[in-house]
Design a protein around this motif. Sequence first.
Motif, short mmCIF file in Angstrom:
data_model
loop_
_atom_site.label_atom_id
_atom_site.label_comp_id
_atom_site.label_asym_id
_atom_site.label_seq_id
_atom_site.Cartn_x
_atom_site.Cartn_y
_atom_site.Cartn_z
N ASN A 38 19.71 2.99 -8.25
CA ASN A 38 20.19 2.11 -9.32
C ASN A 38 19.67 0.69 -9.10
OD1 ASN A 38 21.71 1.31 -7.17
ND2 ASN A 38 23.68 1.96 -8.03
N MET A 39 18.61 0.57 -8.29
CA MET A 39 17.92 -0.70 -8.10
C MET A 39 16.51 -0.39 -7.57
SD MET A 39 19.60 -2.34 -4.64
CE MET A 39 21.20 -2.47 -5.43
N THR A 40 15.66 -1.39 -7.57
CA THR A 40 14.27 -1.18 -7.18
C THR A 40 14.14 -0.83 -5.70
OG1 THR A 40 12.07 -2.19 -7.11
CG2 THR A 40 13.95 -3.65 -6.80
N HIS A 41 13.18 0.09 -5.40
CA HIS A 41 12.91 0.54 -4.01
C HIS A 41 11.40 0.56 -3.76
CE1 HIS A 41 17.07 1.93 -4.16
NE2 HIS A 41 17.01 2.35 -2.90
N TRP A 42 11.01 0.20 -2.54
CA TRP A 42 9.61 0.34 -2.14
C TRP A 42 9.23 1.82 -2.04
CZ3 TRP A 42 6.82 -3.63 -2.92
CH2 TRP A 42 7.15 -4.90 -2.48
N ILE A 43 7.99 2.12 -2.47
CA ILE A 43 7.41 3.45 -2.23
C ILE A 43 6.13 3.27 -1.43
CG2 ILE A 43 8.44 4.46 -4.31
CD1 ILE A 43 5.73 4.13 -5.71
N GLY A 44 5.56 4.35 -0.94
CA GLY A 44 4.42 4.25 0.00
C GLY A 44 3.08 4.13 -0.67
N LEU A 45 2.92 3.21 -1.65
CA LEU A 45 1.66 3.04 -2.39
C LEU A 45 1.23 1.58 -2.29
CD1 LEU A 45 -0.34 4.55 -4.29
CD2 LEU A 45 1.10 3.80 -6.21
N ASN A 46 -0.08 1.35 -2.03
CA ASN A 46 -0.58 -0.02 -1.90
C ASN A 46 -2.08 -0.08 -2.18
OD1 ASN A 46 -2.27 -0.39 0.83
ND2 ASN A 46 -0.67 1.18 1.15
N ASP A 47 -2.56 -1.33 -2.48
CA ASP A 47 -4.01 -1.56 -2.58
C ASP A 47 -4.40 -2.74 -1.69
OD1 ASP A 47 -2.94 -3.64 -4.06
OD2 ASP A 47 -4.38 -3.47 -5.71
N LEU A 48 -3.82 -2.78 -0.50
CA LEU A 48 -4.04 -3.87 0.44
C LEU A 48 -5.50 -3.98 0.87
CD1 LEU A 48 -0.82 -3.43 2.63
CD2 LEU A 48 -1.38 -5.44 1.24
N ASP A 49 -6.18 -2.87 1.04
CA ASP A 49 -7.56 -2.91 1.53
C ASP A 49 -8.54 -3.29 0.42
OD1 ASP A 49 -6.74 -2.20 4.06
OD2 ASP A 49 -7.02 -0.04 3.73
#
Length: 275
Positions: A181-192
């Motif tokens: 019922n609120m925002t959560h981090w998921i394991g997706l990124n474009d750091l590189d």
Amino acid sequence: MDSIYENVADLHSITDTVGKRPQNKGNPTQKQEKQREDPSSKWSKVFLIILSVSLAFALGGVCALWILYVNKIADFESRNEQYIMVSKQLLAQEKNNIIMMKELEELKSNYSEVTEQLLFNAAQSCNISLGGWISCLGKLYFFSSGKLNWSCSQDDCVSKGANLVTITSKQEQEFLVSKINMTHWIGLNDLDTEGHWVWVNNQTLDTQVQFWFSVGQREPDNWKEEDPLGENCASLGDHLGNYNTWFDASCKKHKRYICERNINLTPSVKWKMSV
């Protein structure tokens, strides 16, 4: 004539005297024989005494040996009885161990069956909670109550033997949305590489399975107003309540997060799921 008679009388007197002398003094030959017999008689007595003492000692030795023999026999019998008793105890203990091993094997078998059933139920259901983790479709999910930045969120998941969640199906997406019922981090990124989105398991984002927000300002937009480095980490939902879609955000922000790990399914459970 009278003188002749006197001489004859004297002769008789002398003869009597001579004849009586040996009788008074005794026979010298017998006396010597007695003296010769006395030493041999003494040695015989000594020999008999020594022989008697030797026999007494020999008899005592035989008695002592017999007593030792009897004691040894008694000790041997006692030890033999102890050995038999210990052997019986060992056999009884061995039988008990065999019985206990059989019972342990039965317990292991029952435990394995129960565990497999639980794993099967966990794999089939999306509502079973196991130690703070929620199972669904062969995976376990942990929904944090605290907030961390994206990097620290991943580190905490790793410490739990997991990673930030990797979403690979619409069914998984819908399950996760139903639990927050609120925002959560998921394991997706474009750091590189900017625009090249990858999961924490190094798998490139599947273009067929993605749920970016697409109403008005489309995501990801790499907005840099708050963070000059841009928005390089993905979250499920935003602060406006759009929990069924993904948003890129600054990795420095503190959010709740979702950890994910696989359930170690046994071959039999996998087989049940495939039937």
